[in-house]
Design an enzyme around this catalytic site. Sequence first.
Site, PDB file in Angstrom:
ATOM      1  CB  SER A 132      -0.948  -0.034   1.201  1.00 45.07           C
ATOM      2  OG  SER A 132      -1.935   0.969   1.065  1.00 45.07           O
ATOM      3  CG  ASN A 133      -0.417   4.605  -1.340  1.00 45.59           C
ATOM      4  OD1 ASN A 133      -1.104   5.395  -0.700  1.00 45.59           O
ATOM      5  ND2 ASN A 133      -0.896   3.943  -2.387  1.00 45.59           N
ATOM      6  CG  HIS A 134       3.196   6.809   3.711  1.00 43.89           C
ATOM      7  ND1 HIS A 134       3.099   6.136   4.897  1.00 43.89           N
ATOM      8  CD2 HIS A 134       4.474   6.660   3.303  1.00 43.89           C
ATOM      9  CE1 HIS A 134       4.259   5.612   5.200  1.00 43.89           C
ATOM     10  NE2 HIS A 134       5.126   5.912   4.239  1.00 43.89           N
ATOM     11  CB  ALA A 181      -2.335   7.213  -3.467  1.00 43.42           C
TER      12      ALA A 181
END
Length: 222
Positions: A24-26, A90
């Site tokens: 995943s991402n922030h 995102a």
Amino acid sequence: MSAPHIILTAGPTIEPIDPVRFLSNHSSGRQGFALADALAQRGAQVTLVSGPVGLPTPGGVTRVDVQTAIEMRDAVMAALPADAFIGVAAVADWRPAVRHTAKLKGEKAELTRLELVENPDILKEVARLDASRRPALVVGFAAETAPGPDELEKLARAKLERKGCDLIIANDVSGDVMGGEENSVLIVSRETSRSLPRAGKGVIAAHLGDSVMALLHTPSRG
Ligand code: C5P
């Protein structure tokens, strides 16, 4: 004009490796949720397709929760038709080629290599729908680590063409923008570019909400 229907994506997607691990991402979802809120306050009928985030649903917004990029794409397509699509999420560009149903065991070193496959590009797919299904206004975000404003605009214009969308909202994520409270953006169309100075994500969302609503009420956009 009756209330325009606007579909937004927000937050990250998570791409499972096994039942307990994922890529995943922030992304916090803050900018997308703030924009959904601003648009609902300006009278739009908003469908917010969100990855997993810890945020309350803005008043008057219809929320669809998803986990993966494929689920996000399917939820967006199911929510059409719409007057505008705004891709704030995102989206993870890649997902593990194999989703293991049992937890991989660390001590046996079952996972030393992760094979990835490309996820659908939701923004590009929506922008390239045939005219009968394509929303009149398709907006993408670009998070870049650009060395300067000219470079940021150049990257945004390239993305506009590559994705086939009508507007790109570009931001420089060199600092703490991702997951942070503030943002500064450049709004780029084929003909124009306009920068909004650094401000809270709510203030940025209010400006963007005004711009989007104005474009939807203008027969020829630019
Ligand atoms: O190519 P890049 O990831 O920088 O593009 C960002 C824009 O494209 C954002 O609007 C994002 O929501 C959208 N996007 C998407 N699906 C992807 C990747 C990005 O909709 N798989």
